[in-house]
Design an enzyme around this catalytic site. Sequence first.
Site, PDB file in Angstrom:
ATOM      1  N   CYS A 181       0.832  -1.213   0.000  1.00  0.00           N
ATOM      2  CA  CYS A 181       0.000   0.000   0.000  1.00  0.00           C
ATOM      3  C   CYS A 181       0.860   1.255   0.000  1.00  0.00           C
ATOM      4  O   CYS A 181       1.322   1.705   1.062  1.00  0.00           O
ATOM      5  CB  CYS A 181      -0.919  -0.005   1.217  1.00  0.00           C
ATOM      6  SG  CYS A 181      -2.024  -1.423   1.305  1.00  0.00           S
ATOM      7  N   GLY A 188       0.952   9.704  -6.808  1.00  0.00           N
ATOM      8  CA  GLY A 188       1.105   8.635  -7.795  1.00  0.00           C
ATOM      9  C   GLY A 188       2.567   8.516  -8.150  1.00  0.00           C
ATOM     10  O   GLY A 188       3.342   7.876  -7.451  1.00  0.00           O
ATOM     11  N   GLU A 420       3.942   0.741 -11.342  1.00  0.00           N
ATOM     12  CA  GLU A 420       5.336   0.610 -10.880  1.00  0.00           C
ATOM     13  C   GLU A 420       6.284   1.525 -11.654  1.00  0.00           C
ATOM     14  O   GLU A 420       7.405   1.155 -11.993  1.00  0.00           O
ATOM     15  CB  GLU A 420       5.785  -0.856 -10.922  1.00  0.00           C
ATOM     16  CG  GLU A 420       5.002  -1.713  -9.950  1.00  0.00           C
ATOM     17  CD  GLU A 420       5.738  -2.931  -9.449  1.00  0.00           C
ATOM     18  OE1 GLU A 420       6.979  -2.906  -9.365  1.00  0.00           O
ATOM     19  OE2 GLU A 420       5.059  -3.925  -9.132  1.00  0.00           O
TER      20      GLU A 420
END
Length: 442
Positions: A181, A188, A420
Amino acid sequence: MRTALLRGILYPWKSALVKPAAPRTWCEARRFIRTTPHLHTLTDRQRAQSDEVTMVTRPVDLLSEEEQMMKESVAKLASEVIKPLVRKMDEESQCDPTVLKALFENGLMGIEIDSEYGGTNSTFFAANLVIEELAKVDPAISVMVDVQNTLINTLIKKLGTPAQKEKYLTRLATDMVGSFCLSEADSGSDAFAMRAAAVKQKDYFILNGTKIWITNAEHAGVFLVMANANPTAGYKGITTFIVDRDTEGLSIGKKEDKLGIRASSTCPVHLDNVKVPADNILGEFGLGYKYAIEMLNEGRIGIASQMLGLAEGCFNATVPYTLERKQFGKRIFDFQAMRHQIAHVATQIEACRSLVYNAARKKEAGQPFLKEAAMAKLYASELATMTTSKCIEWMGGVGFTKDYPIEKFYRDCKVGTIYEGTSNIQLNTIAKCLEAEGFPGN
């Protein structure tokens, strides 16, 4: 019967059919290498993986015997257990329980976890081979395995106390999914602009905030939560907390209705006065930012492996059609324009494999891999986008229907340029590395 055979491959030392003195499977060979006294150094282990060449001199895509066996066994599992359920899982936006069970039973959710905790005791490179093979059939299942192995397990394995390892690694290897998390509405790409807070009270912390885009949240039994426990220190106050699913105040929000990788759950995680013992801090206080960076750098190789597998799976499902479909009296594969396009994509897939495998090998060898990981993730995600688009064109009208898996690969691939680390973030990272390395003549 099928599961028993797969467990025999992945856990050969549990089978009476395999003699411990003669390791022949990938998992057994890794266990042999790690437990044999005279193979205690990295160099010795590298030599033991090949009778003819060492890890340093062999091609990055030349697999050892145990790696090849692992690759084949996972491909078999994906084909027999996962493939028949792909369309159903995609339509229902739900991972089938039998798939999740098979992943655990075959050791694929605890690939690098030591055998003392019930794990497979294998390697980072092996984990990426698993991610690649699963993505050839369903990238949604692949990312579930990716996050579990490259983020959750690795963090606890590296940073956990003996008690934390005993409690969580044992479960993560056998029956519990984990979630990482980090992201929030306002953090972001700027991950450390997070607002989730952790306030110290006596021997515990109170966590408040909301995390979004959390992979595996629907199934997770434990969450590794990044929260700022010292806002005055900026990002250096970010700390990693282990939070159990049944902790009061933790709740899972509505699952996102996504374009692709629909069988992989993505949900917000709400923290409302969640009480977490100080003993549940993972690693050191205030170093969460450092851990997140390190894990995401490794995780990018996992996403690159996923996108590589996706491109391979789509390509392999499409080219046979071009060999059968005829127009103007000959196979469409025989038209020069088609042959050139197919050859071009095949070449880029091969180049991508070298990038991804090299990044994984370098990480495993303990060498710097930041630039290589960013390049692999960038290239693999762009390759997947290009490959799936081309494959739909080669298939013509049928490629645009759900009768073939091509349109799903097309939907699944887009997230590869986003999660990612977006493609632009990868480009920034690569440029920084190049500048730091310097250039000949400067």
